[in-house]
Design a protein around this motif. Structure first.
Motif, PDB file in Angstrom:
ATOM      1  N   UNK A  65       0.854  -1.273   0.322  1.00  0.00           N
ATOM      2  CA  UNK A  65       0.025   0.134   0.041  1.00  0.00           C
ATOM      3  C   UNK A  65       0.814   1.127   0.011  1.00  0.00           C
ATOM      4  N   UNK A  66       0.454   2.208  -0.530  1.00  0.00           N
ATOM      5  CA  UNK A  66       1.239   3.653  -0.616  1.00  0.00           C
ATOM      6  C   UNK A  66       0.907   4.196   0.665  1.00  0.00           C
ATOM      7  N   UNK A  67       1.528   5.181   0.827  1.00  0.00           N
ATOM      8  CA  UNK A  67       1.749   5.974   2.149  1.00  0.00           C
ATOM      9  C   UNK A  67       0.174   6.720   2.535  1.00  0.00           C
ATOM     10  N   UNK A  69      -2.848   5.951   1.475  1.00  0.00           N
ATOM     11  CA  UNK A  69      -3.655   4.907   1.573  1.00  0.00           C
ATOM     12  C   UNK A  69      -3.707   4.417   3.140  1.00  0.00           C
ATOM     13  N   UNK A  70      -2.228   4.330   3.695  1.00  0.00           N
ATOM     14  CA  UNK A  70      -2.035   3.839   5.103  1.00  0.00           C
ATOM     15  C   UNK A  70      -2.750   4.914   5.960  1.00  0.00           C
TER      16      UNK A  70
ATOM     17  N   UNK B  12      -1.349  -0.982  11.617  1.00  0.00           N
ATOM     18  CA  UNK B  12      -1.292  -0.815  10.124  1.00  0.00           C
ATOM     19  C   UNK B  12       0.406  -0.567   9.735  1.00  0.00           C
ATOM     20  N   UNK B  17       0.600  -4.012   4.706  1.00  0.00           N
ATOM     21  CA  UNK B  17       1.198  -4.702   3.580  1.00  0.00           C
ATOM     22  C   UNK B  17       1.023  -6.124   3.513  1.00  0.00           C
ATOM     23  N   UNK B  20      -2.368  -6.756   2.685  1.00  0.00           N
ATOM     24  CA  UNK B  20      -2.958  -6.336   1.584  1.00  0.00           C
ATOM     25  C   UNK B  20      -2.482  -7.361   0.261  1.00  0.00           C
ATOM     26  N   UNK B  30      -7.063  -3.926  -6.936  1.00  0.00           N
ATOM     27  CA  UNK B  30      -6.356  -2.911  -5.599  1.00  0.00           C
ATOM     28  C   UNK B  30      -7.459  -2.362  -4.704  1.00  0.00           C
ATOM     29  N   UNK B 137      10.750   1.874   3.721  1.00  0.00           N
ATOM     30  CA  UNK B 137      10.273   2.751   3.278  1.00  0.00           C
ATOM     31  C   UNK B 137      10.579   3.008   1.744  1.00  0.00           C
ATOM     32  N   UNK B 145       6.555  -0.182  -5.191  1.00  0.00           N
ATOM     33  CA  UNK B 145       5.473   0.842  -5.892  1.00  0.00           C
ATOM     34  C   UNK B 145       5.877   1.636  -7.185  1.00  0.00           C
ATOM     35  N   UNK B 147       8.262   4.081  -7.873  1.00  0.00           N
ATOM     36  CA  UNK B 147       8.041   5.445  -7.963  1.00  0.00           C
ATOM     37  C   UNK B 147       9.307   6.004  -8.555  1.00  0.00           C
TER      38      UNK B 147
END
Lengths: 88, 183
Positions: A65-67, A69-70, B12, B17, B20, B30, B137, B145, B147
């Motif tokens: 999950x991205x930030x 969303x968290x 969380x 993760x 998920x 998603x 992170x 992800x 990015x």
């Protein structure tokens, strides 16, 4: 003609190898890395493992999950937690 | 009141993760997966009293999530069932073989591949959870992800060379962690 640097230290090779994992190494970078691993056993081994790591992450289809969303989840959960407390 | 205090922020960070990833390999969407994970946390909050601490927190959360996933498929299958009954009544040839064969089974498509890949995905997330928070992170953003370097630098307020140092450490640690079973 300026002298082109073909030889480089291992830490630079490591950095190029990392960039290559994300398709961010230039062609010249890659040539230098190829030359370097020809004579450097340590970097050869490291490059192999590093590349394998990229491959297994790709085949694993692992998702996260991205930030944002968290953060949203945290908010919702905190709200629910507070409501719970009020009820008790 | 359970003696086990829960901190939703931690929950969380620790498990989202993992849950998920577990969900998305089973529902392949998603948004739906996100909702299911959110529902799982909320349901877990409500049933905290039932958590006896016999299983690990993660196992307990997964058991709730499993039920959520099953409920989700039940819901969409019951909708499908209704639509197909109507169609099949017009066709006398296929009479009698409609329901069971047409119920979508979420677990049978390439079940083995999914299972093996899921194990690998879990191993990756396990290793990630052992990394220092910042490394994990950055690694996640860059590697999972996908990015751009610039985006990560802006979001986390670090320089590009900083990012590459972190990535290098994270990759080395990940390779070490996964070496035994997967590399």
């Amino acid at each position: 003609m300026s002298k082109i640097k073909v030889f480089m230290p291992c830490n630079e090779a490591g950095h190029i190898c990392d960039k290559a994992q994300y398709e961010e190494a230039t062609l010249w970078d890659k040539i230098k890395l190829k030359m370097h691993v020809l004579y450097c056993k340590g970097c050869r081994k490291h490059t192999k493992i590093n590349t394998k790591l990229t491959e297994i992450i790709k085949v694993s289809n692992v998702e996260c999950l991205d930030k944002k969303c968290k953060e949203a989840m945290k908010k919702t959960l905190e709200q629910a937690l507070n409501e719970n407390k009020h009820q008790n | 009141m359970p003696d086990h205090q829960i901190n939703p922020n931690k929950w969380i960070d620790l498990y989202a993760d993992y849950l998920f990833n577990y969900t998305i390999s089973r529902v392949s969407d998603r948004e739906i997966a996100q909702d299911l994970v959110q529902d799982t946390f909320l349901a877990a909050l409500k049933s905290m009293k039932n958590f006896k601490g016999e299983a690990s927190e993660r196992t307990w959360l997964i058991s709730i999530l499993k039920r959520k996933i099953i409920d989700y498929y039940r819901k969409i299958n019951s909708n499908k069932g209704k639509a197909e009954v109507r169609i099949n009544y017009k066709d006398s040839d296929s009479e009698g073989d409609w329901l069971e064969e047409r119920v979508a089974d979420p677990f049978d498509k390439t079940a083995e591949d999914a299972l093996e890949n899921n194990e690998l995905g879990e191993a990756i997330l396990n290793c990630l959870s052992k990394l220092p928070a910042k490394q994990a992170e950055v690694f996640k953003m860059k590697t999972i992800l996908d990015y751009e370097t610039e985006t990560i630098c802006n979001e986390l307020n670090i320089t590009a060379s900083n990012l590459w140092v972190i990535i290098h450490r994270a990759r080395t640690a990940m390779a070490n962690c996964l070496k035994e079973n997967w590399l």
